[in-house]
Design an enzyme around this catalytic site. Structure first.
Site, mmCIF file in Angstrom:
data_model
loop_
_atom_site.group_PDB
_atom_site.id
_atom_site.type_symbol
_atom_site.label_atom_id
_atom_site.label_comp_id
_atom_site.label_asym_id
_atom_site.label_seq_id
_atom_site.Cartn_x
_atom_site.Cartn_y
_atom_site.Cartn_z
ATOM 1 N N ASN A 116 42.447 46.423 48.069
ATOM 2 C CA ASN A 116 42.218 45.191 48.832
ATOM 3 C C ASN A 116 43.332 44.179 48.625
ATOM 4 O OD1 ASN A 116 40.463 43.093 50.232
ATOM 5 N ND2 ASN A 116 40.648 42.167 48.194
ATOM 6 N N ARG A 210 36.297 55.514 43.742
ATOM 7 C CA ARG A 210 35.499 54.296 43.851
ATOM 8 C C ARG A 210 36.401 53.262 44.494
ATOM 9 N NH1 ARG A 210 35.744 49.211 41.304
ATOM 10 N NH2 ARG A 210 33.774 48.070 41.364
ATOM 11 N N ASP A 212 37.215 49.651 45.044
ATOM 12 C CA ASP A 212 36.955 48.315 44.525
ATOM 13 C C ASP A 212 36.960 47.303 45.672
ATOM 14 O OD1 ASP A 212 36.881 46.442 42.102
ATOM 15 O OD2 ASP A 212 38.643 45.686 43.169
ATOM 16 N N GLU A 248 32.409 49.783 46.563
ATOM 17 C CA GLU A 248 31.765 48.640 45.916
ATOM 18 C C GLU A 248 31.418 47.599 46.982
ATOM 19 O OE1 GLU A 248 32.460 45.164 42.554
ATOM 20 O OE2 GLU A 248 34.120 45.864 43.807
#
EC number: 3.2.1.1
Length: 508
Positions: A116, A210, A212, A248
């Site tokens: 991100n 995963r 984030d 997430e």
């Protein structure tokens, strides 16, 4: 024109759910987050413990170069400088060796992936691989990224470029999360650099990612990037297998962004799960109410979620909040974890922590100077040298095997006393009874299990011939008597067909 619309629809349908398969080796169903472990220690743990005890895989800390921060807090790992594979956890060669060794013993590796943003804006310095960065000019030559590759006032309309209004979906996704330089994921060049990094990890043998801060990225951008990911390494996984992606997304309700926007891409992290179980196992909500645990509690579909009691953020009071149970409350924590592993809802992830001062939630992993400490193993299988290792607590790792054994079996034979005593079975494979009440549990219950003598895997283990803990006799009618003191350190009993006397020990 109609044919183009149909083609676009087909691409969307093809992507939906493509990345939701955890890619575990057969018979394995639980991953563990070995938070801030070194690659060399993870390799050893796969071989000596995780593989033999039936774990599916490991979530590793972000493997790419990160900002160096004074006093080395844990969160420096979440401020990328480049996608070079060099961190305090080790080098690219050590990462490659760890992935290979873990895969050889059927333990998969899932990379925590920060895409991100880059570092915080302002200041400059070097990263863990020696790359220079400048947060004033948004220069990251180690990638390379420049100011053109970040969201600006054209995309973010808050006064200081930071997120303030969590009722504004555009601000949440286009502005800076706690002053972190927000990547322009709508730009093809940025997407290509990110997917090149992720594809490199896939080629090294990771099983998935995963993601984030997925909530802070537009689902369309994620779909576009993930649609260009390689298939998993065919030498390990066979041909045509897609990586497992779990995102997430902190969705506690009441905000415009919901987890359902992301479930068509991969799975999402279910934060409400741990918060609600924490309330039950702290005796704030009756355990008997768990009789319809899962979707009936307003949670997403079981096949769309990764579930957990706590994670590295919320055990420190950071993202997700809600006061989850942690290793600082071991009795209810073990109970809640055992319930999670016994119940069929969701794909389960365990937390493996290090000791930290709760007045200093920035505290990094156990270390000597800039070097992370080795994980040492005590005679009772627990960890030393500053590592907590909840996954090595007997009450937890034996329930990992329980979950493997009962996978695919329906929940049945539910019993409760209307308060804080509960019990249930999983088909004809396993049964668990729990007592969080203020008096003893003394009941004969229908287990659904074949007749025989079973080892309670909470009070002890089964070595293939004898039980080190309590023995439970199941009669020809499937009934068994359970006696659980409310003052016990571990007020529960769990039995399964993989720990039945007279038969081989089975963990998968």
């Amino acid at each position: 024109m109609l044919s183009l619309i149909i083609a676009a629809c087909c691409v969307t349908v093809a992507l939906a759910g493509t990345f939701s398969n955890p890619t575990c080796a057969p018979g394995r169903n639980t991953i563990v987050h070995l938070f801030e472990w070194k690659w060399t220690d993870i390799a050893k743990e796969c071989e000596r413990f995780l593989g033999p005890n039936g774990f599916c895989g490991v979530q590793i800390s972000p493997p790419n170069e990160n900002r160096l921060v004074n006093n080395r807090p844990w969160w420096e790992r979440y401020q990328p400088v480049s996608y070079k594979l060099q961190t305090r956890s080790g080098s690219e060669d050590q990462l490659r060796d760890m992935i290979s060794r873990c895969n050889r013993v059927n333990v998969r590796i899932y990379s925590d992936t920060v895409i991100n943003h880059m570092t915080g804006v302002g200041g400059s310095g070097t990263g863990t691989a020696g790359s220079h960065w400048n947060g004033d000019t948004l220069s990251y030559p180690g990638v390379p990224f420049s100011a053109w590759d970040f969201n600006t006032g054209n995309e973010c309309h808050s006064s200081d470029m930071n997120i303030h209004d969590y009722n504004n979906a555009e601000e949440i996704r286009n502005c800076r999360l706690v002053s972190l330089a927000d990547l322009k994921l709508s730009k093809n060049y940025v997407r290509e650099e990110i997917t090149q990094y992720m594809n490199h990890l896939i080629d090294l043998g990771v099983a998935g990612f995963r993601i984030d801060a997925a909530k802070h990225m537009w689902p369309g951008d994620l779909r576009a990037m993930f649609g260009t990911l390689h298939d998993l390494n065919s030498a390990v996984f066979g041909s045509g297998r897609k990586p497992f992606i779990f995102q997430e997304v902190i969705d506690m309700g009441g905000e415009p962004i919901s987890a359902s926007e992301y479930t068509g891409i991969g799975r999402v992290t279910n934060f409400i799960f741990g918060v609600k179980l924490g309330q039950v196992f702290r005796n704030e909500n009756k355990a008997s109410n768990l009789h319809n645990w899962g979707e009936a509690w307003g949670m997403p579909n079981s096949n769309d979620v990764v579930v957990f009691i706590d994670n590295h953020d919320n055990q420190r009071g950071h993202g997700g909040g809600g006061g989850p149970l942690t290793h600082f409350e071991p009795r209810p924590y073990k109970l809640a974890t055992a319930f999670m592993l016994a119940h069929p809802y969701g794909f389960t992830r365990l937390m493996s922590s290090y000791n930290f001062d709760r007045s200093n939630t920035d505290q990094g992993p156990p270390h000597n100077g800039d070097n992370i400490n080795d994980v040492t193993i005590n005679a009772d299988l627990t960890c030393g040298n500053g590592w907590t290792c909840e996954h090595r607590w007997r009450e937890i790792y034996n329930m990992v095997a329980f979950r493997n054994i009962v996978m695919g079996q329906n929940l049945q034979h539910w019993w409760d006393n209307g308060n804080y005593q509960i019990a249930f079975g999983r088909g004809n494979k396993g049964f668990i009874a729990m007592n969080m009440d203020n008096h003893n549990l003394d009941q004969t219950l229908q287990t659904g299990l074949p007749a025989g003598t079973y080892c309670d895997v909470i009070s002890g283990s089964y070595d293939g011939s004898s039980c080190s803990g309590t023995e439970i006799q199941v009669g020809n009618d499937g009934n068994a008597h359970f006696s659980i003191s409310n003052s016990s350190d571990d007020p529960m009993i769990a039995i399964h067909v993989g720990a039945k006397k007279g038969q081989p020990k089975v963990t998968t």
